[in-house]
Design an enzyme around this catalytic site. Structure first.
Site, PDB file in Angstrom:
ATOM      1  N   CYS A  68       0.812  -1.225   0.000  1.00 37.06           N
ATOM      2  CA  CYS A  68       0.000   0.000   0.000  1.00 37.06           C
ATOM      3  C   CYS A  68       0.838   1.264   0.000  1.00 37.06           C
ATOM      4  O   CYS A  68       0.500   2.239  -0.681  1.00 37.06           O
ATOM      5  CB  CYS A  68      -0.975  -0.002   1.174  1.00 37.06           C
ATOM      6  SG  CYS A  68      -0.199   0.258   2.801  1.00 37.06           S
ATOM      7  N   HIS A 107      -1.261   1.966   7.198  1.00 35.78           N
ATOM      8  CA  HIS A 107      -1.860   1.954   5.867  1.00 35.78           C
ATOM      9  C   HIS A 107      -1.914   3.362   5.296  1.00 35.78           C
ATOM     10  O   HIS A 107      -2.238   4.322   6.002  1.00 35.78           O
ATOM     11  CB  HIS A 107      -3.263   1.351   5.918  1.00 35.78           C
ATOM     12  CG  HIS A 107      -3.897   1.190   4.564  1.00 35.78           C
ATOM     13  ND1 HIS A 107      -3.371   0.376   3.588  1.00 35.78           N
ATOM     14  CD2 HIS A 107      -5.024   1.740   4.019  1.00 35.78           C
ATOM     15  CE1 HIS A 107      -4.130   0.430   2.509  1.00 35.78           C
ATOM     16  NE2 HIS A 107      -5.136   1.251   2.748  1.00 35.78           N
ATOM     17  N   ASP A 122      -8.203   4.166  -2.905  1.00 31.60           N
ATOM     18  CA  ASP A 122      -7.233   3.257  -2.300  1.00 31.60           C
ATOM     19  C   ASP A 122      -6.975   2.126  -3.285  1.00 31.60           C
ATOM     20  O   ASP A 122      -7.865   1.332  -3.582  1.00 31.60           O
ATOM     21  CB  ASP A 122      -7.790   2.724  -0.983  1.00 31.60           C
ATOM     22  CG  ASP A 122      -6.793   1.878  -0.211  1.00 31.60           C
ATOM     23  OD1 ASP A 122      -5.753   1.492  -0.790  1.00 31.60           O
ATOM     24  OD2 ASP A 122      -7.053   1.594   0.974  1.00 31.60           O
TER      25      ASP A 122
END
Length: 290
Positions: A68, A107, A122
């Site tokens: 991520c 994250h 995302d």
């Protein structure tokens, strides 16, 4: 770094100038179907670096994926370069076994503002938890997508991302109780605030996640890529292919155990990844579902 090289990498050929929700959605969908969510560097004895130039070389030039912190940083750069009003945010990932969100901000996600409306974008959660469209930042509203129904909640300035999942059909009987399968129909994913972040805010956790024995990323090697119908996941030597809503509000999940000799072929054919160093597939005991 060349934005046209990024567009070529994700196969995007549409407007570069129209900064609307349709364009944002198009970019997001192209990226998640071209750039895998993966941590293979760790299991090839290489570092997961966080500087943008290295990320660009790895993902765009090297046709790899990333986790991520990398894929969403790349998306942030691309959207900002295009002219989108984009803000980095930090997320706290929910742990099902512990029934709590992570203590540390582990994250990276994005907020994109279009015509006064805020959206969450995302590209870096992968598996069957990956959004296929930006989510409007509105609490309590069901936002149905092909993978599932997403829902955002807000309590005291803290936002929560949840999903409502379908039932699962697993034809391979020996895998019906696999630890890789998500057992919950209502699944908490992560929490976040709207405090703007910079990539430097993630430097220490980037090191922790790839070095600590307590990290799921050191415990398991994985690679996940969205398709037109679902998602492929490779965790250790276990390959899964999910087809969303293949019938009667049910996902089809097929399992296959690979040999080590088959892994590189699968990475090349399903994920378009050719590794330069030897991968040591790993399936440790840290909780991780597909």
């Amino acid at each position: 770094m060349d934005i046209e090289a990024y567009f070529e990498r994700i196969g995007y050929t549409d407007s570069r100038k129209t900064l609307d929700l349709e364009t944002l959605t198009n970019i997001l969908q192209h990226q998640i179907r071209a750039i895998p969510f993966e941590n293979l560097n760790i299991h090839c004895e290489e570092e997961m670096k966080l500087d943008l130039k290295t990320i660009f070389e790895q993902i765009v030039r090297g046709k790899r994926g990333g986790w991520c912190l990398q894929v969403n940083y790349l998306l942030y750069w691309a959207l900002t370069t295009m002219g989108f009003e984009t803000t980095m945010l930090g997320g706290y990932v929910y742990s099902t076994p512990d029934d709590r969100y992570s203590n540390n901000m582990i994250h990276l996600l994005l907020q994109v503002t279009i015509d006064g409306r805020n959206y969450i974008a995302d590209a870096g959660f992968g598996r069957s938890y990956q959004m296929w469209q930006p989510l409007e930042l509105i609490p309590g509203k069901d936002q149905p997508q092909i993978p599932c129904i997403f829902r955002l909640r807000e309590e005291g300035g803290i936002w929560y991302l949840d999903q409502i999942r379908r039932e699962q059909c697993i034809p391979n009987e020996e895998f019906r109780n696999s630890d890789l399968l998500e057992k919950n129909k209502y699944r908490k994913i992560y929490s976040f605030t709207l405090e703007p972040r910079t990539i430097e805010d993630f430097a220490s956790v980037n090191t922790f996640l790839q070095t600590s024995p307590a990290s799921v990323f050191t415990s398991k090697s994985f690679c996940s890529l969205q398709t037109q119908e679902g998602v492929h996941c490779l965790v250790g030597l276990t390959l899964t292919s999910r087809r969303f809503n293949y019938k009667d509000n049910m996902d089809l999940v097929e399992f296959k155990t690979l040999t080590e000799d088959e892994v590189n072929e699968v990475l090349k054919n399903l994920f378009s990844i050719s590794l330069q160093k030897k991968l040591v597939p790993k399936l440790g005991d840290r909780f991780f579902t597909i």
